[in-house]
Design an enzyme around this catalytic site. Structure first.
Site, PDB file in Angstrom:
ATOM      1  N   ASP A  52     134.977 -70.568 -50.810  1.00 39.36           N
ATOM      2  CA  ASP A  52     133.813 -69.838 -50.314  1.00 39.36           C
ATOM      3  C   ASP A  52     133.743 -70.033 -48.810  1.00 39.36           C
ATOM      4  O   ASP A  52     134.201 -71.041 -48.283  1.00 39.36           O
ATOM      5  CB  ASP A  52     132.534 -70.349 -50.989  1.00 39.36           C
ATOM      6  CG  ASP A  52     131.346 -69.428 -50.725  1.00 39.36           C
ATOM      7  OD1 ASP A  52     131.552 -68.200 -50.662  1.00 39.36           O
ATOM      8  OD2 ASP A  52     130.229 -69.938 -50.580  1.00 39.36           O
ATOM      9  N   GLU A  53     133.155 -69.095 -48.121  1.00 39.26           N
ATOM     10  CA  GLU A  53     133.051 -69.116 -46.656  1.00 39.26           C
ATOM     11  C   GLU A  53     134.445 -69.177 -46.031  1.00 39.26           C
ATOM     12  O   GLU A  53     134.685 -69.853 -45.032  1.00 39.26           O
ATOM     13  CB  GLU A  53     132.180 -70.290 -46.171  1.00 39.26           C
ATOM     14  CG  GLU A  53     130.799 -70.354 -46.789  1.00 39.26           C
ATOM     15  CD  GLU A  53     129.871 -69.215 -46.372  1.00 39.26           C
ATOM     16  OE1 GLU A  53     130.260 -68.380 -45.534  1.00 39.26           O
ATOM     17  OE2 GLU A  53     128.759 -69.156 -46.919  1.00 39.26           O
ATOM     18  N   ALA A  54     135.381 -68.435 -46.617  1.00 39.12           N
ATOM     19  CA  ALA A  54     136.782 -68.461 -46.174  1.00 39.12           C
ATOM     20  C   ALA A  54     136.947 -67.961 -44.742  1.00 39.12           C
ATOM     21  O   ALA A  54     137.941 -68.289 -44.091  1.00 39.12           O
ATOM     22  CB  ALA A  54     137.643 -67.645 -47.125  1.00 39.12           C
ATOM     23  N   GLN A  55     135.997 -67.204 -44.245  1.00 36.29           N
ATOM     24  CA  GLN A  55     136.094 -66.715 -42.872  1.00 36.29           C
ATOM     25  C   GLN A  55     136.120 -67.856 -41.867  1.00 36.29           C
ATOM     26  O   GLN A  55     136.650 -67.710 -40.772  1.00 36.29           O
ATOM     27  CB  GLN A  55     134.951 -65.740 -42.537  1.00 36.29           C
ATOM     28  CG  GLN A  55     133.578 -66.378 -42.356  1.00 36.29           C
ATOM     29  CD  GLN A  55     132.778 -66.505 -43.637  1.00 36.29           C
ATOM     30  OE1 GLN A  55     133.321 -66.404 -44.730  1.00 36.29           O
ATOM     31  NE2 GLN A  55     131.480 -66.724 -43.502  1.00 36.29           N
TER      32      GLN A  55
END
Length: 172
Positions: free
Chosen positions: A49-52
């Site tokens: 999650d929150e790979a950006q």
């Protein structure tokens, strides 16, 4: 795993209250070594999650996990920041991902068009400068994020939630 979840803890959280345990990583985490360090019997797939917020190297680690460990990796996050610029991690994911999918949930701008731009609103005004990463539960604070269509993002127009609801007719 997650990187910079709004909770600041080893959790994946959502604004609607969903919470799940996660492994918290930071900019220095060797993601490949982290996954390889788990007993193989405990991992069926990897969810990020929150790979950006991942670094280019960490995204390359994810590809290596797929190629060398045979595990599926699912990476979730935003493509662009509040300035409409690709995050480094998101850009690398686009470059190396085997598949890309927009989530099925359709997010709409206040005008009804598909919203895929992330506007940062500070004290009621849309801003285009500032730190790229501002993490925290900003839903009710002086800084908020609003999803807008490209037209209204470029124009710098957003409408408060109260005005949004006033624009939607109720038909039963």
């Amino acid at each position: 795993m997650t990187n910079r979840d709004r909770s600041g803890q080893s959790l994946v959280t959502s604004r609607i209250g969903l919470v799940a345990d996660a492994v918290l990583i930071d900019d220095d985490t060797d993601v490949f070594a982290l996954v390889e360090g788990f007993p193989s019997s405990r991992i069926d797939y990897v969810v990020c999650d929150e790979a950006q917020f991942m670094s280019v190297t960490q995204v390359d680690h994810l590809a290596r996990i797929v190629d060398e460990s045979g595990l599926d990796v699912f990476a979730y996050g935003l493509l662009t920041d509040f300035r409409s610029k690709l995050f480094d991690g998101a850009a690398r994911l686009v470059e190396v991902a085997d598949e890309m999918h927009r989530l099925q949930a359709v997010v709409l701008c206040w005008c009804g068009r598909t919203a895929f731009m992330n506007a940062r609103i500070v004290d009621g005004v849309m801003v285009r400068t500032g730190d790229v990463v501002a993490v925290g539960d900003t839903a009710d604070g002086p800084m908020q994020y609003r999803a807008l269509c490209r037209r209204h993002f470029v124009a710098g127009r957003e409408v408060s939630r109260a005005r949004l609801w006033a624009r939607i007719p109720c038909v039963l």
